[in-house]
Design a protein around this motif. Structure first.
Motif, short mmCIF file in Angstrom:
data_model
loop_
_atom_site.label_atom_id
_atom_site.label_comp_id
_atom_site.label_asym_id
_atom_site.label_seq_id
_atom_site.Cartn_x
_atom_site.Cartn_y
_atom_site.Cartn_z
N LEU A 140 5.61 3.27 -4.48
CA LEU A 140 4.24 3.50 -4.02
C LEU A 140 3.99 2.69 -2.75
O LEU A 140 3.42 3.20 -1.77
CB LEU A 140 3.25 3.07 -5.12
CG LEU A 140 1.77 3.22 -4.76
CD1 LEU A 140 1.36 4.68 -4.76
CD2 LEU A 140 0.88 2.44 -5.71
N GLU A 141 4.43 1.43 -2.78
CA GLU A 141 4.27 0.58 -1.60
C GLU A 141 5.05 1.15 -0.42
O GLU A 141 4.55 1.19 0.70
CB GLU A 141 4.75 -0.84 -1.90
CG GLU A 141 3.85 -1.59 -2.86
CD GLU A 141 4.37 -3.00 -3.13
OE1 GLU A 141 3.54 -3.91 -3.29
OE2 GLU A 141 5.60 -3.19 -3.19
N ALA A 142 6.29 1.58 -0.69
CA ALA A 142 7.14 2.09 0.38
C ALA A 142 6.53 3.34 1.02
O ALA A 142 6.49 3.47 2.24
CB ALA A 142 8.54 2.41 -0.15
N SER B 219 3.33 4.25 0.99
CA SER B 219 2.11 3.85 1.70
C SER B 219 2.46 3.18 3.02
O SER B 219 1.84 3.46 4.06
CB SER B 219 1.28 2.88 0.84
OG SER B 219 1.04 3.44 -0.43
#
Lengths: 197, 197, 197, 197
Positions: free
Chosen positions: A14-16, A18
């Motif tokens: 999810l971080e990647a 985003s």
């Protein structure tokens, strides 16, 4: 144990994703700084408002990345609702290049300022919804929940955005001043979260 | 222990976001190599200065990525100030596509050369500030601090950038030569850091 | 031990940066598929050569990503020379969008075919140099070295590229056929490396 | 043990590359929202269909990312066929910006709707093929195989796409309604996979 690992991985991706979307948004805005045809100093001057508009949005997107970074840093669980709340935030952020260019090319007149405020409000609301989703998944006793409390800062900036939109109809430059003020408020990373780590 | 893990993760995401932005910057510059309308060899020739300008900037951005990679490799702690010093560096790097295209399309005349030098100076100063932030967080005894010392290389290249800007008003091609020289100096990755690892 | 960890991390970031650049290259090529003004089926037809050119390059870039993935998968050590050999490869790959668009818009005529072959040759040579750098760092007994041997496949495709360039001056469509043949040869991922894992 | 580690890494890089490409696709679509020349509210109105088209595609690409995320989350092994099935999916997704812009700029007329449906069908088929590849690598007893079963949802949406394409020749707005319906069906993340984790 295995489950934790899977959840952690999910958060990582999810971080990647985003980071990828935000990195592209912050960078393609510069494509609106159209190369002038002439090669004199004078040819750069009409670009000044576009440049200032770009600078403001670069800072705003960086603030979102920064706070998004801190917020996800402080939690451990995500679910389907979080994924969609995050996509919703990215949608509003993706409209920044459009609003930025329209505002810069028209030298900060009424409707472009309204559009910029609307995009900024949408992103603010989406960020708030994402934080609430994360709190509901990670529990009211989580570090994030304690740090956020009533999220006064988030609510104040949404109100300021609405004030900025209203001012655009009266005194455009005051509207712009309010948008700059919002950025100034957020420039400090979310110390509430850093404190509780 | 947990804190270390969190910090390491934070550093990882800082690297990932920087990699994303730098990867986009280095790639969208090629969009300025506008496809010519004709299909003869002659139609490629007007693109030569744009291509050379692209080549120089591709190398410069790659140098920044490379040294950024080595610098963050050698440290373990980051904080809010580092995040913002990094965003500041990315901002200057994001102006390279504009300066590159303006310089290439105008065949290296005075003001585009000045603009290129200004962007390059800004990036150089931002890189220096980022290194100082990292040293202050990681301690004067850290590998980075020992490797950087007084960072003569960084300071020299900023001075050369200022010389390049000045020369643009006198002998433009000498200005370009100085910019090429700066790239040549940096082409070698930051051995100071590699050495102390 | 610590050193290994650092090296592994370095490799990870090299892969991440390459993935980022290659992902952008493969995606921005689609921007050359300019939206037609009309809305009839007939309006799509002029786009066919541009689309076929895009399809060929999409496959080529995907092949490079795939083999790059397998190659870095099979090694454990990198150094400064590898970083630069990798940047060199990315530079040639970054020229694919330009060559692709020029070739598609001119319906596969001589010079655009030559340009495409030149970019393809450059990328082939750069990939070969990167593999040699990786072998020299990881040792002649490494899995990669054994798998690559004399790298017949790489050398053959460079020779085919040169044949394709020559044919562009005689029978353009044969030149294109050779480029398609090269892609077909590489479509199979580098089994040599997979085998030795 | 080592092999598992290598496979896990391979999967990680597959996810990273896909995330990169999907992040770029979802973001460059916004470049089709061309900044209007005027600065009044009226100047925004012609952009409404382009904006709605963008919104629909943003949701569709986000659905693909989401489900791709869940699908790869639930498996542990990949191979060369998976890599290529994945590239095939990315190719169809990369055509969304083109189809989206053509559809939006022509206010949802017949052929652009057909093109949109064709791209959507292609992506649907590619996603189905990718899931079958993953099942064949990870075994009929894997969590993914059990969750997917006959993949009724995937097949239904492909059939709906074909219905949408047919309707475009009769009642264009009904065709659009079908495309919106498909998005609505998928908006819920793939619970089948989440359930079995």
């Amino acid at each position: 144990m295995l489950r934790n690992k899977l959840t952690a991985m999910g958060k990582g991706r999810l971080e990647a994703f985003s980071d990828g979307v935000i990195a592209i948004i912050i960078t393609i805005m510069v494509l609106e700084l159209k190369v002038p045809h002439g090669d004199s100093f004078k040819d750069l001057q009409p670009l000044l408002p576009v440049f200032l508009s770009y600078l403001l949005s670069f800072i705003n997107i960086a603030i979102y990345w920064n706070n998004h970074h801190h917020m996800l840093h402080s939690i451990s669980k995500i679910n389907g609702a979080v994924l969609w709340a995050n996509v919703h935030l990215l949608f509003w952020l993706s409209l920044f290049p459009f609003a930025t260019a329209w505002m810069g090319e028209n030298h900060f007149t009424t409707w472009p300022l309204v559009a910029y405020g609307a995009v900024s409000t949408g992103a603010g609301v989406a960020y708030y919804l994402l934080s609430q989703c994360l709190i509901s998944v990670n529990g009211k006793d989580s570090a994030l929940a304690k740090a956020f409390g009533k999220d006064r800062k988030g609510i104040i900036s949404i109100i300021l955005d609405l004030i900025g939109i209203s001012l655009a109809f009266v005194t455009p430059w005051l509207s712009l001043a309010v948008y700059v003020l919002i950025s100034a408020i957020w420039l400090v990373p979310d110390r509430r979260i850093e404190k509780t780590k």
